[in-house]
Motif scaffolding. Sequence first.
Motif, mmCIF file in Angstrom:
data_model
loop_
_atom_site.group_PDB
_atom_site.id
_atom_site.type_symbol
_atom_site.label_atom_id
_atom_site.label_comp_id
_atom_site.label_asym_id
_atom_site.label_seq_id
_atom_site.Cartn_x
_atom_site.Cartn_y
_atom_site.Cartn_z
ATOM 1 N N TYR A 172 4.307 -4.580 -7.830
ATOM 2 C CA TYR A 172 4.983 -5.817 -7.440
ATOM 3 C C TYR A 172 6.490 -5.603 -7.324
ATOM 4 O O TYR A 172 7.138 -6.182 -6.449
ATOM 5 C CB TYR A 172 4.695 -6.921 -8.459
ATOM 6 N N SER A 176 14.879 -8.092 -3.051
ATOM 7 C CA SER A 176 13.828 -8.615 -3.932
ATOM 8 C C SER A 176 14.392 -9.382 -5.129
ATOM 9 O O SER A 176 13.680 -9.610 -6.108
ATOM 10 C CB SER A 176 12.936 -7.470 -4.425
ATOM 11 N N THR A 216 4.606 -1.051 -2.647
ATOM 12 C CA THR A 216 4.550 -2.498 -2.472
ATOM 13 C C THR A 216 3.245 -2.966 -3.110
ATOM 14 O O THR A 216 2.518 -2.169 -3.708
ATOM 15 C CB THR A 216 4.546 -2.896 -0.978
ATOM 16 N N ILE A 273 6.681 -9.828 1.821
ATOM 17 C CA ILE A 273 7.934 -10.274 1.226
ATOM 18 C C ILE A 273 8.885 -10.819 2.278
ATOM 19 O O ILE A 273 9.769 -11.623 1.977
ATOM 20 C CB ILE A 273 8.606 -9.143 0.412
ATOM 21 N N TRP A 297 11.141 1.019 -3.171
ATOM 22 C CA TRP A 297 10.327 -0.193 -3.213
ATOM 23 C C TRP A 297 10.444 -0.893 -1.851
ATOM 24 O O TRP A 297 11.508 -0.968 -1.250
ATOM 25 C CB TRP A 297 10.781 -1.147 -4.320
ATOM 26 N N GLY A 298 9.327 -1.428 -1.378
ATOM 27 C CA GLY A 298 9.280 -2.026 -0.057
ATOM 28 C C GLY A 298 8.882 -1.032 1.009
ATOM 29 O O GLY A 298 8.618 -1.409 2.150
ATOM 30 N N ASP A 307 1.345 -7.274 1.073
ATOM 31 C CA ASP A 307 2.790 -7.453 1.061
ATOM 32 C C ASP A 307 3.259 -8.293 2.246
ATOM 33 O O ASP A 307 3.000 -7.948 3.407
ATOM 34 C CB ASP A 307 3.481 -6.093 1.102
ATOM 35 N N THR A 340 5.737 5.688 5.571
ATOM 36 C CA THR A 340 6.347 4.613 4.786
ATOM 37 C C THR A 340 7.855 4.555 4.995
ATOM 38 O O THR A 340 8.455 3.489 4.981
ATOM 39 C CB THR A 340 6.056 4.801 3.295
#
Length: 888
Positions: free
Chosen positions: A592, A613, A746, A437, A741-742, A435, A817
């Motif tokens: 994803y 995203s 991820t 992003i 998410w993130g 990841d 996380t």
Amino acid sequence: MASAIMLRGLGLAAAAARAGSRPQSLFAACKLHTTSSSSVANSEDKATSGPLGKRLKDQAETLIIGGGCVGTSLAYHLAKAGQKDVVLLEKTELTAGSTWHAAGLTTLFHPGINVKNLHYYSIWLFNELEKETGQNVGFHSPGSIRIASTPTRVDEFRYQMQRQGWNKAPQWLLTPEEVHEMHPLLNMDKVLMGLYNPGDGHIDPYTLTQAYAIGARMYGADIYQKTMVTGLAMRSDGSWNVDTPYGTIHAQRVVNAAGFWSHELGLMTGFELPLIPVHHQYVITGPVPEVKSRTQELPVIRDLDGSYYLRQERDGILIGPYEKEDRMELQDHWIKDGVPPGFGKELFESDLDRISDNLEAAMEMVPVFRDAEISRIVCGPIMYTPDILPLMGPYRAQGVQNYWCAAGFGYGVIHSGGAGKYLTDWILNGEPPYDLIELDPNRFGETWCDRQFVATKARESYGYNNAVGYPKEERFAGRPTARVSGIYQTLLDKGADMGFHSGWEQPSWFAKEGDTHGYLPSFRRSNWFHPVGRECELVLSRAGVIDLTPFGKFEIKGPDSAKFLDHLCANNVPKTGKTCISHMLTPRGRVYAELTISKLGEDHFFAITGSGSEFHDLRWMEDHALKGGYDVTISNITDEVACNGIAGPNSRDVLEKLTSGDLSEEGFKFLAVHDISLGGVDVRAIRISYTGELGWELYHAREDTARLYEALMSAGQEFGLGDFGTYAMGSLRLEKGFRGWGAEMTVDNNPLEAGLDFFIKLNKPADFIGKQALQQLQQEGLTRKLVCLTVEVEENGPDAEGNETIWHQGKVVGNTTSGAYGYQIQKSIAYAYVPLHLAEPGTVVEVELLGSRRSATVQQEPLVQTEPVRTRLARKKSAETARGNVTV
């Protein structure tokens, strides 16, 4: 002022800078390597005579534009990985641009997380290149020390250490005595602590680039110097025609690695890439006796409060300041008119006044610098993005395929090796290896990121280069952009403290009378803590409204829309009038993206994703629609459609005052979607809330937001309706066990270890992307699992926020996380990945927070049941009671 600087030889240095000379010891002359005759294309009918009488290939699998350290690294890695027909075109000579005049610093450190992987790989590669290519790269690795001169910096170093233990690179804290032992030339009066990375140092960018180029040719790549790109045109099949003065090359993909020419190269195809040229200066002294007498090279020093780096350069000293934003200089006429056509290995005229404060700080920290002679001043262009991070990956524009970016590298030397490997893996495997992003070239949208914004933010980012990096920090240059909701000013007037999300302003929390307004920077709980608790209580006991306009919003229509989504997503496609949470997986079975998908009618779907995203997900969807030949139309309606969320036990009562629609439990079930009218505003309402409480997301035309908001507030007055922000939503979602998410998911994670089994339908007929990989993972079994922890912390925190190190019995075993304080359970919460043997409820581990290892216990999740579950259980209990099955 510069006149106060007691240094000699400035006239010579300034003249050298104006003449464009480069420090000989940094950039030793090296013979340029040209394409060998063995790698020249054999095609006589299409190839034309190129530079130095060579012939250009007429075909390329990957064509890289730009011969700096990043472009040559990519050519080397692609060719070494076995890709055929790798071609690199360089407008003038290799290293011309930003590479040749770089100071060449290398470090394992980065304040982010996965960007550290680029640094780690690069330094590993620097140690290997000479053996592989025969080219000495001038790599020095004396280590580097970051200096803390204030208690706040000490906190920052401990904060960085808590995020480092589960990463690969070595890093540790130094006492003042240890700092002085490593660097005896420092004035220790202000030194409180050091942050040390062994293996750091500096490298000669010129010879490094030559080594990449030699390696690329060794493995079959073709490199053409003095070959300008004069035109780029995408063909109907998504491949590219690349025009040069010597002919046209047909490439399956192109990579923009053109350094400070990257913006101009983007304009060639209509792309306004968010890149701005910045002046960066550094000075080099002549021999310093105290340096010359040493038998071991001094470690690199980064005096963060003085905002400069300092290293040994032969027998002298090199100092590179980052001046304040009101002093630093952008190349304004380049911004307006573009890079001058002939600019290559030139430099700008230096300006010591701009960096005088930094140099004075260096003299105080390293007193021997005060009496040194300056022999060189280097002032050259480097490209900055608004957030100082590069653009790296496939670029998304409507209908555009196979266009990649490797541009905007303010720190290209240390990124170069890792960037070349990362992009190679992505190109060859069809998905990113991990990841990153935060480097996605699509993170800046054309509707809000204009040239003025890029310039303003680049100035801020450069000036804040060495500023303290706080959690939850906001930086305000260039804000607000055009992306504001219709209630932006209303929420500000009500005390909103805004967060910045992909151009949007969104309330993080609200300050009321008696609260301190504006975020007070801290590594612990700050002035937001009690207001956020108040907002959680509002949602749990009454009802709250939150502005969710920043969500990315897409409509998918067409005969193949259901078939397309069934292939793209791991969950079943919802039925008409229903909504589901679904995940787009990579071929390796990694997460994803996460989408909330509603079916509005036959061949008509509405998909929602997170603000950060938006274009990341849209590019993936468009690419797979094109590759699969699906008859679908994907429309990005993010800027046209706004959203207000309402949540809490009184939310139904509020909405019922504004509509004649049936909002009862039976009439509007959980995960249902209906078009209704609320106070005269047409709304697409979805019964869902990230808080886990009774709630709806209300999608509507952006111009109607103020009217809808006022109607909600008016109707909700008797029910105690108020405002809440994203901090409260984050706390509530962690108590309910919702993944983010993130954070929890991820491309570094698979959905099975993330606990997303409920959303993954391995038995559905469709062969969705990643299905086979997940089936294999099921057979092999998992090695780790996401768990919920409650953490023992002090009264003022800090709470976990994500990326902290998990310890067990003195060893690093995992990482958090995300985390926050749970106001309902009155405990600090963290989610973390740990090995399976530590995943059982009741297991005790430790979370590292600001230098302390805090006891943390694995919990059965969720800590609090969601409202739909509570309602279902209550109804079941009521029914059983009515049947006489329960004794009351």
